[in-house]
Motif scaffolding. Structure first.
Motif, PDB file in Angstrom:
ATOM      1  N   ASP A 192       0.859  -1.181   0.000  1.00 20.55           N
ATOM      2  CA  ASP A 192       0.000   0.000   0.000  1.00 20.55           C
ATOM      3  C   ASP A 192       0.894   1.229   0.000  1.00 20.55           C
ATOM      4  O   ASP A 192       2.096   1.144   0.242  1.00 20.55           O
ATOM      5  CB  ASP A 192      -0.938   0.002   1.211  1.00 20.55           C
ATOM      6  CG  ASP A 192      -2.152   0.905   1.000  1.00 20.55           C
ATOM      7  OD1 ASP A 192      -2.217   1.601  -0.042  1.00 20.55           O
ATOM      8  OD2 ASP A 192      -3.035   0.933   1.868  1.00 20.55           O
ATOM      9  N   ARG A 196      -1.377   7.116   2.661  1.00 15.66           N
ATOM     10  CA  ARG A 196      -2.763   6.809   2.998  1.00 15.66           C
ATOM     11  C   ARG A 196      -3.003   6.941   4.507  1.00 15.66           C
ATOM     12  O   ARG A 196      -2.081   6.968   5.317  1.00 15.66           O
ATOM     13  CB  ARG A 196      -3.104   5.396   2.531  1.00 15.66           C
ATOM     14  CG  ARG A 196      -2.776   5.165   1.058  1.00 15.66           C
ATOM     15  CD  ARG A 196      -3.935   4.787   0.245  1.00 15.66           C
ATOM     16  NE  ARG A 196      -4.471   3.503   0.629  1.00 15.66           N
ATOM     17  CZ  ARG A 196      -5.662   3.045   0.211  1.00 15.66           C
ATOM     18  NH1 ARG A 196      -6.420   3.786  -0.567  1.00 15.66           N
ATOM     19  NH2 ARG A 196      -6.085   1.865   0.573  1.00 15.66           N
ATOM     20  N   SER A 197      -4.283   6.999   4.879  1.00 21.15           N
ATOM     21  CA  SER A 197      -4.653   7.133   6.288  1.00 21.15           C
ATOM     22  C   SER A 197      -4.349   5.840   7.043  1.00 21.15           C
ATOM     23  O   SER A 197      -4.222   4.759   6.453  1.00 21.15           O
ATOM     24  CB  SER A 197      -6.139   7.455   6.411  1.00 21.15           C
ATOM     25  OG  SER A 197      -6.913   6.341   6.011  1.00 21.15           O
ATOM     26  N   THR A 198      -4.253   5.963   8.365  1.00 18.25           N
ATOM     27  CA  THR A 198      -3.986   4.797   9.199  1.00 18.25           C
ATOM     28  C   THR A 198      -5.071   3.735   9.042  1.00 18.25           C
ATOM     29  O   THR A 198      -4.779   2.538   8.988  1.00 18.25           O
ATOM     30  CB  THR A 198      -3.883   5.213  10.682  1.00 18.25           C
ATOM     31  OG1 THR A 198      -2.856   6.178  10.831  1.00 18.25           O
ATOM     32  CG2 THR A 198      -3.565   4.019  11.571  1.00 18.25           C
ATOM     33  N   SER A 199      -6.316   4.168   8.964  1.00 17.00           N
ATOM     34  CA  SER A 199      -7.422   3.209   8.851  1.00 17.00           C
ATOM     35  C   SER A 199      -7.353   2.432   7.541  1.00 17.00           C
ATOM     36  O   SER A 199      -7.622   1.222   7.518  1.00 17.00           O
ATOM     37  CB  SER A 199      -8.762   3.931   8.972  1.00 17.00           C
ATOM     38  OG  SER A 199      -8.919   4.891   7.941  1.00 17.00           O
ATOM     39  N   LEU A 200      -6.975   3.118   6.460  1.00 16.30           N
ATOM     40  CA  LEU A 200      -6.879   2.422   5.168  1.00 16.30           C
ATOM     41  C   LEU A 200      -5.688   1.469   5.142  1.00 16.30           C
ATOM     42  O   LEU A 200      -5.780   0.364   4.590  1.00 16.30           O
ATOM     43  CB  LEU A 200      -6.770   3.441   4.034  1.00 16.30           C
ATOM     44  CG  LEU A 200      -8.038   4.252   3.742  1.00 16.30           C
ATOM     45  CD1 LEU A 200      -7.776   5.302   2.655  1.00 16.30           C
ATOM     46  CD2 LEU A 200      -9.185   3.333   3.326  1.00 16.30           C
ATOM     47  N   VAL A 201      -4.581   1.873   5.740  1.00 10.67           N
ATOM     48  CA  VAL A 201      -3.430   0.970   5.811  1.00 10.67           C
ATOM     49  C   VAL A 201      -3.755  -0.230   6.703  1.00 10.67           C
ATOM     50  O   VAL A 201      -3.358  -1.363   6.407  1.00 10.67           O
ATOM     51  CB  VAL A 201      -2.175   1.713   6.310  1.00 10.67           C
ATOM     52  CG1 VAL A 201      -1.047   0.740   6.639  1.00 10.67           C
ATOM     53  CG2 VAL A 201      -1.709   2.717   5.256  1.00 10.67           C
ATOM     54  N   GLN A 203      -6.648  -1.594   6.950  1.00  7.68           N
ATOM     55  CA  GLN A 203      -7.442  -2.474   6.082  1.00  7.68           C
ATOM     56  C   GLN A 203      -6.538  -3.262   5.134  1.00  7.68           C
ATOM     57  O   GLN A 203      -6.771  -4.444   4.863  1.00  7.68           O
ATOM     58  CB  GLN A 203      -8.452  -1.650   5.289  1.00  7.68           C
ATOM     59  CG  GLN A 203      -9.567  -1.051   6.127  1.00  7.68           C
ATOM     60  CD  GLN A 203     -10.488  -0.165   5.307  1.00  7.68           C
ATOM     61  OE1 GLN A 203     -10.602  -0.302   4.087  1.00  7.68           O
ATOM     62  NE2 GLN A 203     -11.140   0.775   5.979  1.00  7.68           N
ATOM     63  N   SER A 204      -5.490  -2.598   4.631  1.00  8.47           N
ATOM     64  CA  SER A 204      -4.566  -3.271   3.722  1.00  8.47           C
ATOM     65  C   SER A 204      -3.763  -4.343   4.437  1.00  8.47           C
ATOM     66  O   SER A 204      -3.491  -5.413   3.882  1.00  8.47           O
ATOM     67  CB  SER A 204      -3.633  -2.259   3.061  1.00  8.47           C
ATOM     68  OG  SER A 204      -4.352  -1.427   2.175  1.00  8.47           O
ATOM     69  N   TYR A 237       2.325   4.515  11.300  1.00  8.12           N
ATOM     70  CA  TYR A 237       1.411   3.392  11.046  1.00  8.12           C
ATOM     71  C   TYR A 237       1.596   2.252  12.061  1.00  8.12           C
ATOM     72  O   TYR A 237       1.177   1.119  11.808  1.00  8.12           O
ATOM     73  CB  TYR A 237       1.647   2.836   9.641  1.00  8.12           C
ATOM     74  CG  TYR A 237       1.296   3.798   8.529  1.00  8.12           C
ATOM     75  CD1 TYR A 237      -0.019   4.211   8.321  1.00  8.12           C
ATOM     76  CD2 TYR A 237       2.270   4.276   7.666  1.00  8.12           C
ATOM     77  CE1 TYR A 237      -0.352   5.080   7.287  1.00  8.12           C
ATOM     78  CE2 TYR A 237       1.951   5.151   6.627  1.00  8.12           C
ATOM     79  CZ  TYR A 237       0.647   5.552   6.450  1.00  8.12           C
ATOM     80  OH  TYR A 237       0.333   6.408   5.427  1.00  8.12           O
ATOM     81  N   ALA A 240      -1.470   0.047  12.931  1.00 11.63           N
ATOM     82  CA  ALA A 240      -1.899  -0.795  11.813  1.00 11.63           C
ATOM     83  C   ALA A 240      -0.919  -1.939  11.591  1.00 11.63           C
ATOM     84  O   ALA A 240      -1.319  -3.096  11.378  1.00 11.63           O
ATOM     85  CB  ALA A 240      -2.037   0.051  10.547  1.00 11.63           C
TER      86      ALA A 240
END
Length: 413
Positions: A192, A196-201, A203-204, A237, A240
């Motif tokens: 990824d 990107r945002s912490t929430s999106l990372v 998810q990745s 991150y 995450a």
């Protein structure tokens, strides 16, 4: 380079195949449309009968490439313009790319430009096969590919998910191996972007865990990619990236870290965080020699650095490879693997160009056949291959090396 370079462990999905193939093959396929953005870059899409209307102000109206070429007086000139849009190659690199910001801006734009071409399902499959062929012709026997696994689309606009992409990579590799039994396959490092945002990372990372569980022999692990100097740090991150450990799930990391020549910034400290997160390998690690304590601990753990000489030079980390920090690492015996990052974008191909530059520039005057041999062995030794696979790869490579030495000595039949 006549010998077997071994394995390529640091490559990015759509920067590995000669861009001339995209121009001469892919843009000549039926139903290929393009539009031009306000800043003069191209967007592409395959669609039939018509593509969706572009967002106003984002791009011009879609134009069928076949119709456009029929109306041109000089198609060769237009194709050359496309090729220039797909690579960093220029007659005046110092004037065109005055600093890292300029070269990185074009570098990142290239992947946005070609995305509509390479994420079209028929092209996606052909790209993988053609890329494997180009690497195999350079005697690469195995590769590990950083892939962001964006949705792949069909002519009718329907989309395929990440699992389809991983399955397709696996199928194309198997198909290629049937025709080339001396090729040992590929693995995917799902990635990824570090802006990107912490929430999106998060998810990745969870997606990487799912992919690893579904394809344990194809998905090697996870990485964060993109320009470190302007991206977010690994520490940013940390929550995450801690998800796999909190679930007791062994997800290997292969972090880009230390791809910077700035010391003391949060980005520079990515090397320390990569160590703490137990990264399997370190991508680039350009700043490592400025951190002797991290250097010592990474060495103690046997964590190698993936060195990409041409990439570091083109992206303006170092002008003269004799001054590359890897020269110090190599002189001290630190484990290194040489790879090519995005050779197609740099106007190179395969792996041999980077091996040559590492040998001539980084290795110094004392580099010899032993240097080449160790670098090739390292590329297999530090791969994500399973022990049995690694043993087979080393055996195959040793056969190739012995043949090369015999030819070099003039003793072959």
């Amino acid at each position: 380079m006549c010998t077997q370079p071994g394995a390529a462990l640091h490559l990015h999905d759509f920067g590995i195949l000669n861009m001339d193939w995209l121009v001469k093959n892919v843009t000549y396929r039926p139903h290929c449309h393009f539009c031009v953005t306000p800043n003069g870059t191209f967007n592409f899409i395959f669609a039939h009968p018509d593509p969706p209307t572009p967002v106003p102000g984002k791009c011009s109206q879609w134009i069928l490439l076949a119709d456009h070429r029929r109306g041109l007086q000089n198609v060769t000139e237009f194709d050359h313009r496309l090729l220039q849009a797909f690579t960093l190659v220029t007659e005046d690199p110092e004037g065109t790319y005055k600093d890292q910001d300029a070269v990185w801006s074009k570098f990142e734009t290239i992947f946005l430009t070609i995305s509509g071409l390479v994420h079209y399902a028929p092209v996606f499959k052909d790209y993988v096969l053609q890329a494997l062929l180009e690497l195999h012709q350079d005697r690469v026997l195995y590769l590990e590919l950083r892939a962001m696994l964006f949705p792949v689309y069909e002519l009718d606009g329907s989309l395929h998910d990440r699992k389809w992409s991983v399955r397709t990579y696996k199928e194309m590799a198997c198909q290629f191996m049937e025709q080339h039994p001396d090729f040992l396959g590929l693995k995917i490092i799902y990635s990824d972007h570090r802006f990107r945002s912490t929430s999106l990372v998060a998810q990745s990372v969870q997606a990487a865990m799912e992919l690893r569980a579904s394809f344990p022999r194809t998905v090697a692990g996870f990485d964060l990619v993109g320009r470190e100097d302007t991206g977010r740090s690994l520490y940013y991150y940390r929550e995450a990236l801690g998800i796999p450990a909190s679930h007791g799930f062994p997800l290997p990391y292969f972090f880009h870290a230390g791809e910077t020549n700035w010391q003391g910034s949060p980005v520079d400290r990515n090397l320390l965080d990569a160590l703490i997160l137990n990264s399997t390998r370190i991508g680039h690690g350009f700043a490592l020699t400025k951190h002797p304590a991290v250097w010592a601990d990474l060495w103690k753990k046997g964590i190698p650095i993936e060195v990409c000489p041409i990439s570091n030079q083109v992206l303006k980390l170092v002008a003269d490879l004799r001054n590359h920090p890897a020269a110090v690492l190599m002189a001290t015996g630190y484990p290194l693997v040489v790879s090519s990052d995005d050779p197609a974008v740099f106007g190179a191909s395969g792996l041999s160009y980077d091996f040559y530059e590492a040998f001539m520039g980084i290795g110094g005057l004392e580099a010899d056949l032993r240097t080449l041999k160790q670098l090739a062995i390292n590329s297999i030794k530090y791969s994500a291959l399973l022990p049995g696979e690694r043993k087979a790869a080393l055996h195959l490579w040793e056969q190739s090396w012995d043949t090369f030495i015999a030819e070099l000595a003039g003793t072959s039949d």
